[in-house]
Design an enzyme around this catalytic site. Sequence first.
Site, mmCIF file in Angstrom:
data_model
loop_
_atom_site.group_PDB
_atom_site.id
_atom_site.type_symbol
_atom_site.label_atom_id
_atom_site.label_comp_id
_atom_site.label_asym_id
_atom_site.label_seq_id
_atom_site.Cartn_x
_atom_site.Cartn_y
_atom_site.Cartn_z
ATOM 1 N N ASP A 21 59.021 -82.193 -12.222
ATOM 2 C CA ASP A 21 60.174 -81.385 -11.838
ATOM 3 C C ASP A 21 60.517 -81.560 -10.363
ATOM 4 O O ASP A 21 59.755 -82.139 -9.592
ATOM 5 C CB ASP A 21 59.925 -79.900 -12.159
ATOM 6 C CG ASP A 21 58.546 -79.412 -11.684
ATOM 7 O OD1 ASP A 21 57.873 -80.129 -10.926
ATOM 8 O OD2 ASP A 21 58.152 -78.297 -12.073
ATOM 9 N N ASP A 58 53.764 -66.653 -15.183
ATOM 10 C CA ASP A 58 54.458 -66.146 -16.367
ATOM 11 C C ASP A 58 54.365 -67.131 -17.541
ATOM 12 O O ASP A 58 55.075 -66.998 -18.528
ATOM 13 C CB ASP A 58 55.939 -65.876 -16.028
ATOM 14 C CG ASP A 58 56.636 -67.102 -15.457
ATOM 15 O OD1 ASP A 58 56.016 -68.185 -15.377
ATOM 16 O OD2 ASP A 58 57.832 -66.985 -15.089
ATOM 17 N N HIS A 107 54.969 -70.446 -17.310
ATOM 18 C CA HIS A 107 55.861 -71.609 -17.263
ATOM 19 C C HIS A 107 55.075 -72.891 -17.043
ATOM 20 O O HIS A 107 54.013 -72.903 -16.426
ATOM 21 C CB HIS A 107 56.998 -71.429 -16.245
ATOM 22 C CG HIS A 107 56.646 -71.505 -14.802
ATOM 23 N ND1 HIS A 107 56.704 -70.432 -13.957
ATOM 24 C CD2 HIS A 107 56.252 -72.548 -14.039
ATOM 25 C CE1 HIS A 107 56.367 -70.805 -12.736
ATOM 26 N NE2 HIS A 107 56.073 -72.086 -12.750
ATOM 27 N N GLU A 165 60.842 -71.946 -17.872
ATOM 28 C CA GLU A 165 60.584 -70.526 -17.718
ATOM 29 C C GLU A 165 60.566 -69.829 -19.077
ATOM 30 O O GLU A 165 61.029 -70.388 -20.070
ATOM 31 C CB GLU A 165 61.687 -69.908 -16.846
ATOM 32 C CG GLU A 165 61.783 -70.507 -15.438
ATOM 33 C CD GLU A 165 60.737 -69.949 -14.484
ATOM 34 O OE1 GLU A 165 59.702 -69.427 -14.947
ATOM 35 O OE2 GLU A 165 60.959 -70.019 -13.263
HETATM 36 C C1 GLP Z 1 55.403 -74.297 -9.763
HETATM 37 C C2 GLP Z 1 55.478 -75.669 -10.456
HETATM 38 C C3 GLP Z 1 54.568 -75.745 -11.656
HETATM 39 C C4 GLP Z 1 53.192 -75.205 -11.324
HETATM 40 C C5 GLP Z 1 53.283 -73.753 -10.919
HETATM 41 C C6 GLP Z 1 51.941 -73.110 -10.608
HETATM 42 O O1 GLP Z 1 56.313 -73.387 -10.253
HETATM 43 N N1 GLP Z 1 56.802 -76.039 -10.840
HETATM 44 O O2 GLP Z 1 54.500 -77.094 -12.104
HETATM 45 O O3 GLP Z 1 52.326 -75.337 -12.423
HETATM 46 O O4 GLP Z 1 54.111 -73.686 -9.762
HETATM 47 O O5 GLP Z 1 51.560 -73.412 -9.308
HETATM 48 P P1 GLP Z 1 50.126 -73.182 -8.691
HETATM 49 O O6 GLP Z 1 49.295 -74.338 -9.164
HETATM 50 O O7 GLP Z 1 50.350 -73.225 -7.221
HETATM 51 O O8 GLP Z 1 49.629 -71.884 -9.188
#
Ligand code: GLP
Length: 244
Positions: free
Chosen positions: A67, A136, A138, A143
């Site tokens: 993404d 959440d 995702h 989402e």
């Molecule tokens: C972002 C990314 C996700 C990731 C998520 C969790 O929103 N787009 O790909 O998995 O954050 O991030 P973290 O690993 O910092 O908890």
Amino acid sequence: MKIIKAKDYKDMSRKAANIISAQVIMKPHAVLGLATGSTPVGIYKQLIDWYNKGDIDFSEVTSINLDEYRGLDHNHNQSYWYFMQENFFKYINIREDSINVPDGSNPDAKQACEEYENIIHAAGGIDLQLLGIGNDGHIGFNEPGAAFELATHCVDLTESTIEANKRFFGSKDEVPRQAYTMGIKSIMQARKVLMVANGKGKADIIKKAFFGPVTPEVPASILQMHPDFTLVGDEEALSKIELD
Ligand code: GLP
């Protein structure tokens, strides 16, 4: 679904890096679907270390990131392109033209997303998709409520995600409100999916996603249906589930 319990963050990172490393050794021209977020950083560090020791070679690997924020170009220090360069790519021998991240600087969402799907198909699909998980549920930027059948598309970020990601920006106002993300369909088409999760903060969502119903309200729950899905979590992230 296979769940691997790691002692702590370092152990989680090492175990996941081992799985990625095995993939690249078995198939040097592997297509790796890569992820941002704080969770995979330790994996990238471990892979860089093994690369420096001559244990792994990325010269034939193609990377396809999950993404990108809409509106941020490569040079923006919070773009996911920049994140991947700073945390991984600039330290290894992956070819510049084998690196793919959705083009956040293209204002034409339809074109940017179609182009990205074409890149995935031209590469022959993804061999191994690495994922983190949002609070959440995702995955990528899919989402809650995201349709399972979508390929790469443009999304409106939820309040919870904007809130969680504001720590990387000067202020909440600077967090982009939209992103281009591979869809659940693109993720489910990967031949292998590897998720990493660490810390107490992820314990509830891990339970909900993998021990609750498969529902678009918890996007990661669809991975229960993937034929080759592995979750590597540390003790804290797996603390609310029972493993035999
Ligand atoms: C972002 C990314 C996700 C990731 C998520 C969790 O929103 N787009 O790909 O998995 O954050 O991030 P973290 O690993 O910092 O908890």
